[in-house]
Structures are given as C-alpha cells and as structure tokens.
Design a protein around this motif. Structure first.
Motif, short mmCIF file in Angstrom:
data_model
loop_
_atom_site.label_atom_id
_atom_site.label_comp_id
_atom_site.label_asym_id
_atom_site.label_seq_id
_atom_site.Cartn_x
_atom_site.Cartn_y
_atom_site.Cartn_z
N GLN A 127 0.69 -1.23 0.04
CA GLN A 127 -0.10 0.08 -0.19
C GLN A 127 0.73 1.28 0.15
O GLN A 127 0.66 2.17 -0.53
CB GLN A 127 -0.92 0.44 1.08
N ALA A 128 1.78 1.11 0.71
CA ALA A 128 3.06 2.42 1.16
C ALA A 128 3.43 2.40 -0.50
O ALA A 128 3.51 3.63 -0.85
CB ALA A 128 4.11 2.48 2.17
N LYS A 129 4.28 1.64 -1.30
CA LYS A 129 4.51 1.67 -3.04
C LYS A 129 3.76 2.41 -3.66
O LYS A 129 3.81 3.26 -4.32
CB LYS A 129 4.73 0.91 -3.90
N ALA A 130 2.23 1.53 -2.99
CA ALA A 130 1.69 2.16 -4.51
C ALA A 130 1.52 3.17 -4.20
O ALA A 130 0.78 4.97 -4.81
CB ALA A 130 0.10 1.24 -4.53
N GLN A 131 0.77 3.99 -2.63
CA GLN A 131 0.19 5.62 -2.69
C GLN A 131 1.40 6.25 -3.48
O GLN A 131 1.78 7.48 -3.46
CB GLN A 131 0.32 5.83 -1.46
N GLU A 132 3.02 6.06 -3.19
CA GLU A 132 4.48 7.30 -3.06
C GLU A 132 4.02 6.97 -4.24
O GLU A 132 4.57 7.97 -5.49
CB GLU A 132 5.50 5.96 -2.63
N GLN A 133 3.70 5.55 -5.97
CA GLN A 133 4.02 5.71 -6.99
C GLN A 133 2.35 6.58 -7.22
O GLN A 133 2.97 7.92 -8.65
CB GLN A 133 4.07 5.08 -7.79
N GLN A 137 2.97 10.35 -9.51
CA GLN A 137 2.48 10.77 -11.30
C GLN A 137 1.44 12.13 -11.00
O GLN A 137 1.69 12.75 -11.59
CB GLN A 137 1.08 9.67 -10.86
N GLN A 138 0.32 11.64 -9.27
CA GLN A 138 0.06 13.51 -9.67
C GLN A 138 1.05 14.44 -10.13
O GLN A 138 0.67 15.32 -10.01
CB GLN A 138 -0.87 13.62 -8.21
N ASP A 139 2.40 14.35 -8.94
CA ASP A 139 3.11 15.37 -8.87
C ASP A 139 3.71 16.28 -10.44
O ASP A 139 3.38 16.92 -10.89
CB ASP A 139 4.76 15.27 -7.80
#
Length: 165
Positions: A127-133, A137-139
C-alpha cells in the motif's frame, strides 16, 4: 517500524526538494518603463487570464507531495484470522498425531498469528509503495499544469510589454 520511519523521512525530504523545484517563480521586468502600480495591475490581470485559460490556479493548488500524508491504517485482523486458521489446522494435526487437539491448536494458533502478522506487514508495504507511485504521478501532472500556466502567464505579461524570465 524502522522501514516505516525511513519511508516517512524519504517522503518529507522529497517534499522539500519538490518544493524547491516548484518554488521557482518567474522574474518580470518592466521593459517599457511601467510604474510599480501598473505592473501590479498587469500581473493581476495576467494571473486572472492565465487561470481562466489553463484551469490552474497556483494560489489555490499545491503539489500532492506537500499534502498531508495518509495516516496508517489500524489493525486489519490478519493475525486473528491467521491464529484461527492455525488453531483449526493444529487441532486436527494434534488429534491425528498425539490424540491431543488442544496442544496442536495452541501451536497452530501461534504459527497462524505469525503468518498473519507477516501478511499484514506485506500488505502495508504494498500500500505504501502504491501510494508513493500515485503521489509521484500526481506531482508530475501538477508540474505539467503549472508549466502550462506559467507559459500562459508569461505570454500575457510579454504582450503587455514586460520581459519575463
């Protein structure tokens, strides 16, 4: 726990460096002798126009990496589920092997709880990895919108007789 602290530290540091890149503002010079008051009026007019043209408002929007980080989730019950499964399997195995279902259930519950804990940690890492990705992408999308806004704003200011860098 150490990995979680390390990951939070990395997110905070990356937010700092992202802030440096996003914080680069345009430099505007009144090339035709405009007064400070005229320049401020023109800046506001171009801000309003560029915002309408691009749909991006740099005064209201911040990079996703600067938003509050998501809070870790509470217990998921994986350990309890693992303990229950382990107890069931252990009870059957203990009954078959030693005619002692209670001892087998206890051993199975302990092993199942450990497996459930490992599964919980693995899920949280994913979940942390997915959130970081997702934040990355949003950045990138934010940076693209900001660049489009800056081009529109620069074009407006140059059209009003300013030098923009």
């Amino acid at each position: 726990m150490k990995k979680m602290i390390l990951m939070v530290a990395m997110v905070v540091l990356s937010a700092f460096f992202v802030d440096l890149s996003f914080g680069q503002e345009l430099v505007i010079f009144p090339a035709k002798g405009q007064t400070k008051e005229q320049m401020e009026k023109d800046k506001y007019d171009c801000y309003t126009w560029a915002k309408q043209e691009t749909g991006f408002d740099p005064m209201q929007t911040q990079p996703p990496s600067q938003a509050a980080p998501a809070q870790p989730q509470g217990p998921t019950g994986e350990r309890v589920k693992g303990a229950a499964r382990g107890a069931a399997v252990g009870a059957v195995a203990g009954e078959i092997a030693n005619d002692d279902a209670g001892k087998g259930a206890g051993a199975g519950a302990a092993a199942g709880a450990m497996v459930g804990g490992m599964k919980t940690r693995q899920n949280r890492r994913q979940q942390a990895k997915a959130q970081e990705q997702q934040v990355q992408q949003q950045d990138a999308a934010y940076e693209q919108k900001r660049a489009t806004y800056n081009r529109a704003y620069s074009a407006c200011m140059e059209g009003k007789g300013y030098t923009v860098k």
